[in-house]
Write a protein that holds these residues in place. Structure first.
Motif, mmCIF file in Angstrom:
data_model
loop_
_atom_site.group_PDB
_atom_site.id
_atom_site.type_symbol
_atom_site.label_atom_id
_atom_site.label_comp_id
_atom_site.label_asym_id
_atom_site.label_seq_id
_atom_site.Cartn_x
_atom_site.Cartn_y
_atom_site.Cartn_z
ATOM 1 N N ASN A 85 -32.601 -15.875 21.922
ATOM 2 C CA ASN A 85 -32.339 -15.745 20.478
ATOM 3 C C ASN A 85 -32.342 -17.088 19.773
ATOM 4 O OD1 ASN A 85 -32.016 -13.219 19.149
ATOM 5 N ND2 ASN A 85 -30.276 -12.753 20.485
ATOM 6 N N ALA A 86 -32.060 -18.145 20.515
ATOM 7 C CA ALA A 86 -31.988 -19.489 19.931
ATOM 8 C C ALA A 86 -33.375 -20.110 19.729
ATOM 9 C CB ALA A 86 -31.147 -20.400 20.822
ATOM 10 N N ILE A 87 -34.411 -19.472 20.250
ATOM 11 C CA ILE A 87 -35.769 -20.007 20.108
ATOM 12 C C ILE A 87 -36.285 -19.753 18.693
ATOM 13 C CG2 ILE A 87 -38.162 -19.826 20.920
ATOM 14 C CD1 ILE A 87 -37.062 -19.039 23.661
ATOM 15 N N GLU A 88 -36.916 -20.754 18.142
ATOM 16 C CA GLU A 88 -37.451 -20.650 16.779
ATOM 17 C C GLU A 88 -38.462 -19.516 16.663
ATOM 18 O OE1 GLU A 88 -39.555 -23.570 13.439
ATOM 19 O OE2 GLU A 88 -39.444 -24.168 15.552
ATOM 20 N N VAL A 110 -38.068 -16.300 16.789
ATOM 21 C CA VAL A 110 -37.745 -15.025 17.434
ATOM 22 C C VAL A 110 -37.080 -14.113 16.402
ATOM 23 C CG1 VAL A 110 -36.276 -13.878 19.139
ATOM 24 C CG2 VAL A 110 -37.551 -15.936 19.765
ATOM 25 N N ALA A 111 -37.679 -12.922 16.185
ATOM 26 C CA ALA A 111 -37.143 -11.998 15.187
ATOM 27 C C ALA A 111 -36.062 -11.101 15.779
ATOM 28 C CB ALA A 111 -38.274 -11.143 14.619
ATOM 29 N N SER A 112 -36.272 -10.650 17.029
ATOM 30 C CA SER A 112 -35.293 -9.780 17.682
ATOM 31 C C SER A 112 -35.507 -9.816 19.189
ATOM 32 C CB SER A 112 -35.406 -8.340 17.172
ATOM 33 O OG SER A 112 -36.692 -7.811 17.461
ATOM 34 N N VAL A 113 -34.485 -9.381 19.937
ATOM 35 C CA VAL A 113 -34.571 -9.367 21.405
ATOM 36 C C VAL A 113 -34.189 -7.986 21.916
ATOM 37 C CG1 VAL A 113 -33.685 -10.334 23.549
ATOM 38 C CG2 VAL A 113 -34.016 -11.819 21.559
ATOM 39 N N VAL A 114 -35.023 -7.438 22.753
ATOM 40 C CA VAL A 114 -34.729 -6.179 23.430
ATOM 41 C C VAL A 114 -34.393 -6.536 24.875
ATOM 42 C CG1 VAL A 114 -35.609 -3.918 24.119
ATOM 43 C CG2 VAL A 114 -36.333 -4.930 21.939
ATOM 44 N N ASN A 115 -33.108 -6.433 25.220
ATOM 45 C CA ASN A 115 -32.633 -6.880 26.519
ATOM 46 C C ASN A 115 -32.594 -5.705 27.499
ATOM 47 O OD1 ASN A 115 -31.405 -8.058 28.710
ATOM 48 N ND2 ASN A 115 -29.853 -9.129 27.513
ATOM 49 N N GLU A 116 -33.597 -5.621 28.369
ATOM 50 C CA GLU A 116 -33.685 -4.558 29.369
ATOM 51 C C GLU A 116 -33.425 -5.087 30.778
ATOM 52 O OE1 GLU A 116 -34.563 -1.071 29.115
ATOM 53 O OE2 GLU A 116 -33.864 -1.476 27.072
ATOM 54 N N LEU A 117 -32.713 -6.201 30.876
ATOM 55 C CA LEU A 117 -32.403 -6.778 32.179
ATOM 56 C C LEU A 117 -31.448 -5.872 32.951
ATOM 57 C CD1 LEU A 117 -31.901 -10.518 31.132
ATOM 58 C CD2 LEU A 117 -33.804 -9.569 32.451
ATOM 59 N N GLU A 118 -31.680 -5.761 34.254
ATOM 60 C CA GLU A 118 -30.843 -4.950 35.124
ATOM 61 C C GLU A 118 -29.915 -5.846 35.944
ATOM 62 O OE1 GLU A 118 -30.610 -1.632 35.770
ATOM 63 O OE2 GLU A 118 -32.009 -1.058 34.171
ATOM 64 N N ILE A 119 -28.709 -5.349 36.188
ATOM 65 C CA ILE A 119 -27.796 -6.063 37.085
ATOM 66 C C ILE A 119 -28.141 -5.598 38.496
ATOM 67 C CG2 ILE A 119 -25.408 -6.634 37.609
ATOM 68 C CD1 ILE A 119 -26.345 -7.277 34.726
ATOM 69 N N ALA A 120 -28.934 -6.389 39.187
ATOM 70 C CA ALA A 120 -29.427 -5.979 40.504
ATOM 71 C C ALA A 120 -29.988 -7.175 41.245
ATOM 72 C CB ALA A 120 -30.501 -4.907 40.355
ATOM 73 N N GLY A 121 -30.277 -6.953 42.526
ATOM 74 C CA GLY A 121 -30.897 -8.001 43.314
ATOM 75 C C GLY A 121 -32.329 -8.237 42.857
ATOM 76 N N VAL A 122 -32.858 -9.400 43.159
ATOM 77 C CA VAL A 122 -34.222 -9.760 42.753
ATOM 78 C C VAL A 122 -35.230 -8.805 43.394
ATOM 79 C CG1 VAL A 122 -35.984 -11.560 42.828
ATOM 80 C CG2 VAL A 122 -33.584 -12.171 42.435
ATOM 81 N N SER A 123 -36.168 -8.300 42.587
ATOM 82 C CA SER A 123 -37.170 -7.355 43.080
ATOM 83 C C SER A 123 -38.084 -8.007 44.114
ATOM 84 C CB SER A 123 -38.005 -6.816 41.922
ATOM 85 O OG SER A 123 -38.654 -7.872 41.235
ATOM 86 N N SER A 124 -38.635 -7.182 45.000
ATOM 87 C CA SER A 124 -39.495 -7.671 46.075
ATOM 88 C C SER A 124 -40.907 -7.929 45.576
ATOM 89 C CB SER A 124 -39.546 -6.654 47.213
ATOM 90 O OG SER A 124 -40.159 -5.446 46.775
ATOM 91 N N PHE A 125 -41.668 -8.644 46.386
ATOM 92 C CA PHE A 125 -43.065 -8.923 46.043
ATOM 93 C C PHE A 125 -43.867 -7.625 45.965
ATOM 94 C CE2 PHE A 125 -47.448 -9.644 47.482
ATOM 95 C CZ PHE A 125 -47.886 -10.531 46.510
ATOM 96 N N SER A 126 -43.606 -6.701 46.875
ATOM 97 C CA SER A 126 -44.344 -5.432 46.880
ATOM 98 C C SER A 126 -44.039 -4.619 45.626
ATOM 99 C CB SER A 126 -43.995 -4.620 48.140
ATOM 100 O OG SER A 126 -42.605 -4.319 48.170
ATOM 101 N N SER A 127 -42.773 -4.683 45.164
ATOM 102 C CA SER A 127 -42.405 -3.967 43.940
ATOM 103 C C SER A 127 -43.142 -4.537 42.737
ATOM 104 C CB SER A 127 -40.894 -4.063 43.717
ATOM 105 O OG SER A 127 -40.528 -3.472 42.477
ATOM 106 N N ARG A 128 -43.229 -5.854 42.655
ATOM 107 C CA ARG A 128 -43.934 -6.494 41.532
ATOM 108 C C ARG A 128 -45.431 -6.222 41.594
ATOM 109 N NH1 ARG A 128 -40.922 -12.427 41.453
ATOM 110 N NH2 ARG A 128 -38.885 -11.627 42.126
ATOM 111 N N SER A 129 -45.971 -6.194 42.806
ATOM 112 C CA SER A 129 -47.400 -5.888 42.962
ATOM 113 C C SER A 129 -47.688 -4.469 42.494
ATOM 114 C CB SER A 129 -47.819 -6.054 44.427
ATOM 115 O OG SER A 129 -47.665 -7.393 44.846
#
Length: 225
Positions: free
Chosen positions: A116-119, A121-140
């Motif tokens: 939000n502090a970045i010049e 930026v009009a709005s932020v949609v925060n869809e971050l999950e509280i979870a462990g880092v996703s695996s490489f296979s999941s990202r692929s």
């Protein structure tokens, strides 16, 4: 040195000289051909990029600002969370979508404040999950799904694929862009029918049919120039 050569030696030098001329010509032609090929590629590439830019409903200023926002956002988030999370920053028309995984609610809130502090930026949609880092296979798999959704938009014929940004995280597909209500509903429908999609989340900026016609007219004039 040639004065010490006999007739055979002189003839041999003459034959070598005669060979050098066509070889030099061939080398020159090859060089010109390579240069021309580069020019053609640049011209074709420029035409393609110009065409793609023309189908993007954002202004050129907004496109530039979005790229800057993503660059700054990724840099700041990386310093903020280090190895404790995995955050993707996407921006469309100055609206920022945050996806990925973070350690806790405090980190999730800190990331949002940083973005939000970045010049510009009009709005932020925060869809971050509280979870462990996703695996490489999941990202692929997410990358594969994104490609399939984009291909489905092209096949649909009634959607302007370059006007919609597709972001996939853990099988959830986020759709961003400047669209009408009808286009947004159609894009979501097409996305739901793509294999592997778990959920569709619309993060669109909506415009009216009149605004779409005005945008199309403006872009047609810019293309004609």
């Amino acid at each position: 040195m040639t004065e010490h050569l006999g007739t055979d030696g002189k003839n041999h030098l003459q034959r070598l000289a005669s060979l050098r001329r066509p070889l030099a010509a061939i080398a020159l032609c090859c060089s010109v051909a390579v240069s021309l090929q580069g020019c053609v590629e640049m011209m074709v590439g420029g035409a393609v990029m110009g065409s793609l830019a023309a189908t993007d409903r954002r202004t050129f200023g907004a496109q530039t600002e979005d790229k800057t926002i993503v660059f700054k956002g990724e840099s700041r988030v990386s310093k903020l969370i280090g190895e404790a999370g995995h955050v993707n920053v996407n921006s469309f028309n100055r609206k920022v979508l945050l996806t990925g995984e973070v350690r806790d609610e405090a980190m999730k809130a800190a990331v949002e404040r940083e973005i939000n502090a970045i010049e510009n930026v009009a709005s932020v949609v925060n869809e971050l999950e509280i979870a462990g880092v996703s695996s490489f296979s999941s990202r692929s798999n997410d990358t594969l799904i994104t490609g399939k959704v984009k291909a489905a938009f092209v096949d649909a014929k009634d959607l302007f694929a370059n006007s919609i940004k597709v972001v996939t995280e853990r099988g959830n597909v986020y759709l961003m862009g400047l669209v009408t209500q009808t286009e947004g509903a159609r894009a979501a429908e097409v996305t739901r029918n793509v294999g592997g999609v778990q959920k569709v989340i619309k993060v669109f900026d909506y415009i009216t049919e009149d605004e779409l016609r005005q945008l199309s007219t403006t872009q047609d004039k810019q293309t004609a120039r």
